[in-house]
Each structure stands twice: as C-alpha cells, then as structure tokens.
Design a protein around this motif. Sequence first.
Motif, PDB file in Angstrom:
ATOM      1  N   LEU A 287      24.580  22.439  57.159  1.00 60.91           N
ATOM      2  CA  LEU A 287      23.445  21.728  57.743  1.00 60.91           C
ATOM      3  C   LEU A 287      23.805  21.172  59.116  1.00 60.91           C
ATOM      4  CD1 LEU A 287      20.563  20.691  57.603  1.00 60.91           C
ATOM      5  CD2 LEU A 287      21.403  18.712  56.301  1.00 60.91           C
ATOM      6  N   ALA A 288      25.049  20.740  59.290  1.00 63.19           N
ATOM      7  CA  ALA A 288      25.485  20.205  60.586  1.00 63.19           C
ATOM      8  C   ALA A 288      25.381  21.274  61.664  1.00 63.19           C
ATOM      9  CB  ALA A 288      26.915  19.675  60.492  1.00 63.19           C
ATOM     10  N   ARG A 289      25.768  22.495  61.354  1.00 60.39           N
ATOM     11  CA  ARG A 289      25.657  23.579  62.335  1.00 60.39           C
ATOM     12  C   ARG A 289      24.198  23.824  62.697  1.00 60.39           C
ATOM     13  NH1 ARG A 289      30.231  25.318  59.528  1.00 60.39           N
ATOM     14  NH2 ARG A 289      29.066  26.418  57.937  1.00 60.39           N
ATOM     15  N   LEU A 290      23.326  23.810  61.708  1.00 62.43           N
ATOM     16  CA  LEU A 290      21.905  24.020  61.961  1.00 62.43           C
ATOM     17  C   LEU A 290      21.327  22.871  62.791  1.00 62.43           C
ATOM     18  CD1 LEU A 290      19.319  25.630  61.531  1.00 62.43           C
ATOM     19  CD2 LEU A 290      19.073  24.504  59.314  1.00 62.43           C
ATOM     20  N   LEU A 291      21.679  21.637  62.434  1.00 63.64           N
ATOM     21  CA  LEU A 291      21.200  20.478  63.184  1.00 63.64           C
ATOM     22  C   LEU A 291      21.701  20.491  64.629  1.00 63.64           C
ATOM     23  CD1 LEU A 291      21.573  17.671  60.497  1.00 63.64           C
ATOM     24  CD2 LEU A 291      19.436  18.512  61.482  1.00 63.64           C
TER      25      LEU A 291
END
Length: 179
Positions: A152-156
């Motif tokens: 999720l951090a990469r997507l955010l």
Amino acid sequence: MRRTGTTRRGALTATGALALGAVLTGCGGDDGATGGGRPARAVPERTERTLRERAVRDGALLLARYDLVAGAHPATAAGLAPLRAAVAEHGRALAPPRAEDAPEKGAPKDAPPADPGPVPADPKAAVKELATAERRRADAHAEALLTAGPELARLLASVAAAAAAHAYLLTELAEETAA
C-alpha cells in the motif's frame, strides 16, 4: 532564449522518476524483506482498510470538486478532464478489496463523501482551489506512508507523486485561464 525555472516537462519527468523509484524500491525477492534486508513490518488489516477507505473517500470528494468546477466554468473542462480521469483511476486502485463477509457492526457501508462546497465565480480561483486540494491529497498520502504496509505504501507514494504533478499542472492551468 531558453526559459529558466521549472517547466511542465521537467515537473512531470521528476514526478515520474519519483513514482518509478517508489515502485522499484519495493521490488525484490519473495523473502518477505524490504529494501536493505529488513523484514517487512506487519500492518494490521484494519489499518490498511482504514487508510484505503479514507483515500477513496477523499478522492471521491475531489472528483465531485472537479465536476463542480468543470460545470461552473466550461472553458476549464477540457484541461480538467485528464486530471479528473486520473483521480478516478487512483480511487479504483486504492479501493479496499471487497470482503466476502458483511462489514463490521456499526461500520458505514460506502458512506457518501462530504459536500465539496461552493465553487468560486472566478475560473482562475476555482482551478487554484483544485490545485490546493491536490496538494493536500499529496500530503495526506505521503503522511499515510508512515502507517501503511509495503504494498500500500508503494501505491500511496505513486498516487502522492501524481497528485503533486496535478497540483503543478492545475497551477499552470490557472495562470492560462482567463478571468
């Protein structure tokens, strides 16, 4: 004479490089480790779901704002359309996976976004407000990185970089917009 300062092409190139770097940083083997050999930190599913729901809700509010500005100032609609489409895509990418079971007791099911508020009568001011909203969205996603799991951090990070680019492009569009 060559123009000095930041250009659209330069800003988009830098944003793309940041997004690509964020994505590539997380790529690696299936050993459960993040870059640097540290083990991936476990993030509760509830935290991930909350971060995703907040991002989708904020994105829906921003989409409503784009629609209001384009409706109130049709001359801006063509410039806003690709940015609005990207915000809609971000919402689909960030949407939490649908659980097979019903939502928790007391949890709202797809709560409607808050009212986006009135649109300024001046098209330049309306587009500048959109730029400010995109900056806030970029900041919110960057802050959420601290509590998100690796995927999720990469997507955010990618969406935050896109929102920052949108803010820049909207600022440029506001300057080109006739009052």
